[in-house]
Structures are given as C-alpha cells and as structure tokens.
Design a protein around this motif. Sequence first.
Motif, short mmCIF file in Angstrom:
data_model
loop_
_atom_site.label_atom_id
_atom_site.label_comp_id
_atom_site.label_asym_id
_atom_site.label_seq_id
_atom_site.Cartn_x
_atom_site.Cartn_y
_atom_site.Cartn_z
N SER A 1 -82.53 -48.85 -1.20
CA SER A 1 -82.04 -48.63 -2.56
C SER A 1 -81.15 -49.75 -3.08
O SER A 1 -80.71 -49.71 -4.23
CB SER A 1 -81.25 -47.31 -2.62
OG SER A 1 -80.07 -47.42 -1.82
N THR A 2 -80.86 -50.76 -2.25
CA THR A 2 -79.96 -51.83 -2.70
C THR A 2 -80.53 -52.52 -3.94
O THR A 2 -81.72 -52.79 -4.03
CB THR A 2 -79.75 -52.89 -1.59
OG1 THR A 2 -81.02 -53.38 -1.18
CG2 THR A 2 -79.03 -52.30 -0.40
N GLY A 3 -79.64 -52.78 -4.90
CA GLY A 3 -80.06 -53.45 -6.13
C GLY A 3 -80.64 -52.51 -7.17
O GLY A 3 -81.06 -52.97 -8.22
N THR A 4 -80.63 -51.21 -6.89
CA THR A 4 -81.14 -50.22 -7.85
C THR A 4 -79.99 -49.29 -8.25
O THR A 4 -78.96 -49.24 -7.58
CB THR A 4 -82.27 -49.37 -7.24
OG1 THR A 4 -81.70 -48.49 -6.25
CG2 THR A 4 -83.31 -50.25 -6.57
N PRO A 5 -80.18 -48.51 -9.32
CA PRO A 5 -79.13 -47.55 -9.71
C PRO A 5 -78.89 -46.46 -8.65
O PRO A 5 -77.89 -45.74 -8.72
CB PRO A 5 -79.67 -46.95 -11.00
CG PRO A 5 -80.67 -47.94 -11.51
CD PRO A 5 -81.27 -48.57 -10.31
N PHE A 6 -79.82 -46.33 -7.69
CA PHE A 6 -79.70 -45.27 -6.69
C PHE A 6 -78.92 -45.72 -5.45
O PHE A 6 -78.71 -44.95 -4.52
CB PHE A 6 -81.09 -44.80 -6.25
CG PHE A 6 -81.96 -44.39 -7.41
CD1 PHE A 6 -81.74 -43.19 -8.07
CD2 PHE A 6 -82.98 -45.22 -7.86
CE1 PHE A 6 -82.53 -42.81 -9.14
CE2 PHE A 6 -83.77 -44.86 -8.95
CZ PHE A 6 -83.55 -43.65 -9.59
N VAL B 1 -74.05 -48.46 9.15
CA VAL B 1 -74.49 -47.06 8.95
C VAL B 1 -75.54 -47.00 7.84
O VAL B 1 -76.61 -46.40 8.01
CB VAL B 1 -73.28 -46.16 8.62
CG1 VAL B 1 -73.77 -44.77 8.18
CG2 VAL B 1 -72.37 -46.02 9.82
N MET B 2 -75.25 -47.62 6.70
CA MET B 2 -76.14 -47.51 5.54
C MET B 2 -77.43 -48.31 5.70
O MET B 2 -78.50 -47.86 5.29
CB MET B 2 -75.39 -47.97 4.27
CG MET B 2 -74.28 -47.04 3.88
SD MET B 2 -74.92 -45.36 3.57
CE MET B 2 -73.46 -44.37 3.79
N PHE B 3 -77.33 -49.51 6.28
CA PHE B 3 -78.52 -50.36 6.39
C PHE B 3 -79.43 -49.95 7.55
O PHE B 3 -80.53 -50.50 7.69
CB PHE B 3 -78.11 -51.83 6.54
CG PHE B 3 -77.54 -52.43 5.27
CD1 PHE B 3 -77.79 -51.86 4.04
CD2 PHE B 3 -76.75 -53.57 5.32
CE1 PHE B 3 -77.28 -52.39 2.87
CE2 PHE B 3 -76.22 -54.12 4.15
CZ PHE B 3 -76.48 -53.53 2.92
N ASN B 4 -78.98 -49.01 8.36
CA ASN B 4 -79.86 -48.45 9.40
C ASN B 4 -80.30 -47.04 9.04
O ASN B 4 -80.62 -46.24 9.92
CB ASN B 4 -79.15 -48.47 10.76
CG ASN B 4 -79.10 -49.87 11.37
OD1 ASN B 4 -80.11 -50.38 11.84
ND2 ASN B 4 -77.94 -50.50 11.32
N SER B 5 -80.31 -46.77 7.74
CA SER B 5 -80.80 -45.49 7.22
C SER B 5 -81.77 -45.78 6.09
O SER B 5 -81.87 -46.93 5.63
CB SER B 5 -79.62 -44.65 6.71
OG SER B 5 -79.15 -45.18 5.47
N PRO B 6 -82.50 -44.79 5.58
CA PRO B 6 -83.43 -45.03 4.46
C PRO B 6 -82.75 -45.56 3.20
O PRO B 6 -83.41 -46.13 2.33
CB PRO B 6 -84.04 -43.65 4.22
CG PRO B 6 -83.92 -42.94 5.53
CD PRO B 6 -82.63 -43.43 6.13
#
Length: 732
Positions: free
Chosen positions: A198-203, A189-194
């Motif tokens: 954000s991986t590896g960032t505070p967001f 779900v998450m990796f097929n969205s914008p």
Amino acid sequence: MSQHPESRDDTGTDDVVEVVNAEGVDEAAVESNRRLYTGWQWLLFGALAIAYSLFHLISLNVYPLETWSFRILHIAGALILGYGLYAGTRFAEHDRDRSPAWMRWLSYALLIPALYTLVRVVMMYQAIDAGALRIAPEIEAWHFGYPLMLTTAAAILLSWGYRQVRETLSPADLVLMVCSLSVAGYLLVMFNSPLRASTGTPFAPIGISYAAIAGSLLILELTRRVAGLALVTISAIFLIYVFAGPYLPGFLGYPGLSLNRFFSQVYTDAGILGPTTAVSSTYIILFIIFAAFLQASKVGDYFVNFAFAAAGRARGGPAKVSIFASGLMGMINGTSAGNVVSTGSLTIPLMKKVGYPSRSAGAIEAAASTGGQIMPPIMGAGAFIMAEVTGIPYTEIAVAALIPAILYFLSIYCMVDFEAARKGMRGMRKEEIPQFRRLVRQIYLFAPIIILIAALFMGYSVIRAGTLATASAAVVSWLTPHRMGIRAILKALQLAGAMSIQIIAVCACAGLIVGVIALTGVGARFSSLLLGLAGVSQLLALFFAMCISILLGMGMPTTAAYAVAASVVAPGLISIGIEPLVAHFFVFYFAVVSAITPPVALASYAAAGISGDNAMGTSVASFKIGLAAFIVPFMFFYSPAMLMEGSWVQILRVGVTATLGIILLAAVVQAWFFGPVKSWQRVVMLIGALFMIYGGIVTDIAGLAIGVGLVLMQRRLHGKGGGGGSPASTAG
C-alpha cells in the motif's frame, strides 16, 4: 610515519641521514567528535561494531535475508553505532565544562516516550501476527507516530547543546539510539505484512509516514555529524522542493505530493532503501571489511614503503611517491579526503623538504588522492553504485576505467616531473628510502589484491570475490610479523564496523535525494532540458551536465555526489543519445573531481590542513594539477574507445595518442618541456594536446605533427637534458 636515523657509511662523515619508513599509515584518523570510550563502554561498542560486521558477512555469504528487511537493519545498525560513537557537538574539556544537570535529566525524561514507542512496536507486531489486517490509525498516530517524531526532534536539538566529556555517552544520543530501533522495528513489522503493497497510496498506514519522517531526521543528523553540512543542506533543499514545487514556475513546477504519500514511499526502494543503500549494504560494507583486514595486516604501510622504494630517488621524489602511494591506498580507502590524511601526513612534509612550496605539496597530494577513487580494480564506492544503477557488470566498469585512470595519474606524474625540472629539485638519496630488494621479497603482500582481481575476472560475484580476498588478507598476514589471530581479526571487524558508519549514512542520505528526484519527476524534466540544449549543441549540453555534476558534488563525499548526479544528470545524457556507460562515467568523473574543484574542495582542504597553506589557494593549485580529469570525460563521448568500446586497434590508437596528448597538456600547464616553453609555444602545444586527446584519426595526425615539431624545437634549443632540469634528474 617514522624516520630512523642511520649513519652514512659511504661518506666518512658524521652526517646523519633519516631513513623514511612508513608506519601507522593504516591507522584511521580519529575525528574531533568521535568518542573514545574506556572500560565496559569500550567493550560494549566494540562488541556492537564486531556484531555489525559479522551480521553483513553472514547475511551476504551464508544466510541471506529478505531484501528490504536486510537494508532496514543495515541502516538501523549504522544509526545505533553512529549515535553511540559520534557526538552532536564539541566535547567538554573538563567535568566543570559539562552541560547543566537539567539538560541531562531532560534527556533521560525523553527516554520514556522513546521506550514507549518501542513497546508499542512490539504490541503492533503481536497484533499483526495474531491476524489483524492493520493497526487503528489513532493508535499509530497518538501512541507511536507523534511521540516518535517529537522525541526524535527534541533529542536532536538537545544533542546540539549537550556537552559531555569524550569518554561518556550522552543520554540524548541514547534516546536517538532507541528511536532508531523503534523506526526499524515498525518498518520491519509493516514491510513484512501485506500492508507493504500500500505504500504510496491513500491506503498506506499513517505510521509508515511517521516512521519515515523520524528515520529521515535520524539519517540527516548522523550525516551532519560524520560528513558535515553540505549533503544535509542539499537534502533539505530537495525536501523543501517536494512541497514547494507546485508553486515554482517553468520546468521546476510539478503537480505536488501530499506529506503522507511522499513519506510512505521515500523509505522504500524508491528512495532510502533504493540503489544507494543496496550498494552500501553489500559491496561497500564488504570492501570496508576487506580494507580493515588489510589495515590490520599493515599492508598500507607496505604500499607506501614500496612507493618510496620505487619512485623516491626520481627528481621531486616524494611527490612521485605521493602519486603511487595514493593510487595504491585509494584501493583500500573509501574517500579522497581520507586518502589525503592517510598518505599526505607522510608525503607532504617530505615534498616540502625537497623544495616544493606548501601549496604545491598539498595540491599534488589532493589531486593524487582524488585519483584513487577512479583507480581499478577497487574504484570508489560510486563505481559499485554505477554497476547497480546501470546493470553493467562491475568487471566491465573496472576494465573501462583503466585507460582514463592511467591518463589521470600520468598527467599528475608529468605535472610533478616538469615542475621538479623547472625548479631544479632533487630526489631522495638512496640512504633515505627503504631498500627495494627487501620490499620485493615481501611482494606477496599484494596477494589479496591479485586474488580479488583474479576472482572477479574468473566470473565470481563481487561479494564472493571480496570475501575470498578478505580471507586471503588474514592468511597472508601469517607470513609477516603482523600475524592475524583471533584478537586481530576481531579488531579488524570492530574497525570495519566503525569505518562503515560515514559511508552508510552518506548513502542513506543520498537515497533520500534520489527518492525526491524519482517521486517528483525532476530528473525527467532535467532530461528534457538537456535534450533541448543538445538540439543547439551537444558540447553545450555536456558542458551544462558537467557544471551540474560538479555543483551537486561540492562539499559532498564522492559516493553521494555520484548518486545524486546519476539520478539527475545521467538520464538526461542518455536521452540525447549517449551510451549509458559513457553517460555514467562522464558523471562519475566530475563527481570525483568535485573534491579538488574550488570553491568547496574537500580533498584540497584536508591537504591544506597538513601543508599549512591557504585552503583556497591549495584548491586552485590542485584543480590545475588535475586538469586532465576535466578534459578526459568529454573524450568519452567523442572517442568511446577510451572506455574500451571498440576494436583493439582503435583502443590502442586512442590510448597511445591520448597519452602523448596528456604529456603535452602537462607541459602547457607547467610551461616546461625539455626546457622553458614560450607563450606562443604553449598555445600551439595546447592545440596539439587537445587534438591528440580528442581521438579522431585526422586530429591525431595533426596533433602528432605539432608534437613532433615542438619536440624537435625544444631538443634543439635545450638539448636532451632539459637545461635547468638536468641537475635534478639524479638523486642528489
């Protein structure tokens, strides 16, 4: 294995000769913690394994998926199958030995939060699909993350103590299968969205970290079940380093990573979904399917019988059969220990029968089976990882491996031959081995291997070549009694699905270590350490790199050993000016031979289990027999022509002189050439061997001079027959 008694027609006596005929070599060994289902459960897990294999064949050849999604599904399928097929503890022998009822009910109770997280994943998908930019952190934490992590940890702990009969699925493992689905579902779900960016960032959504923690626990536990504690222990040390690193002195120290930042990145292509899983989800799974088709068509039996017919009558015959059979079987067997089990169960007892001590028999099989990992065209899975990491085409890697593989097997052959001559051993009688004429008429069974090689060198991709070879294995089977119809093809697909679990778990676990190395920068600091050593001596830097590669590989399957060493050691070797191909081959060889390096030598341990000898003694003996593999990698650096780097004249000269050097090296180890070799002659012979293996023109000339002098001396002392060896040179 079967041995068919037949009367000897040429003696006129009533003696009975047992004809060795390999059968069942292709049968996969059943692990002690592997469940053996019956009834509907057998059908269910058989269907899941078939679907898993078909999923890869279709995705790789017909309908490709988005890369990260494909790799997530690849790992999730292996986790679900793995927890269904492999238990976390020993089985109960009888119903009365089962764990108490409260453990069963507690396991079923854990299904509630596990299923709840799965429902939440569906709801999050609906929210994202409806246009939501992200999920509220408190929902990700309290309704998904915490329940998932706690349920996963609790189910793993329960599975360690929950004893069930072998034919039944443990409810604790059912919980882990559901948790695997939840992890995969959320990440899809998450990796097929914008939010993927954000991986590896505070967001980064906090749920990615929670899913990665649960996913890492699931991978580590499955690796423990299928590959033992060695790789899990090393992974745990690397994970501890992530958070302990900032407090360590010297080059091990680094600024540090927060829990959220590390785990939001480790389940991406920087770690678990990186090069190791990229290879296991493409090349490795495809060649496992190819191997399963070869097994279903009984090609493995033919390989071993062919080796018996070709080499069985030579002195020490079964040992030489072991070398040929292990080289052939190594092309369709993914691990050194697995190769030992499949061929050693036949060859080790026969070696003992003709006079080899238990220790020598086990050591020869372990060393020969380990060589199967470096035998082109289908080298160990590590070679595919090398192609992925370096960008060098697999065909070039296979060609480069040719001379070193020949030298390795020649070394073992000479070791075996000299030992047989020294001990006056015989070969097997003509009546004891399969008829060569009959086996030559079935030479078409090599067709799948030939088609694979031809397709690779005609420019087809590895995936297309592997698929063609797999199809050809089914076609060729129609020329044998073992014809592959729909039922046999489904059985091969089911076998492939089950066979793939270990290597996929190992690759995912190695990916975890690779992620730690990449995200903490420890690889770069190790490179600077090697650079400093190279300033003192390049040989010292290479020796240090060898020690680290072997240490990292101890107790680990070849694939994981190479993947870790390639991340830590290879960049350092490249930084001191070594070509990438040479650096990676150096690391790859030592990762492979860690299987026969004491004190933790998996291939030697497997061989000792069959031969009945002491495991440590067998490890030391196999180390001695495989000695060439510890010298040849250094020659990659000093003489790149050994890896087909250079003109044909250089390659030919290096190949010939290195071959002569390897023969002398075997004579040094076994203290036998044309006859017994005195201590001072062994010292001179060792110098001559190293000179010729080194590869320089001056050293080659010096080595040849020493070699010629020793040959003349031995011939004058012992004659052509070799003294005590001459009676053994004929087949009984």
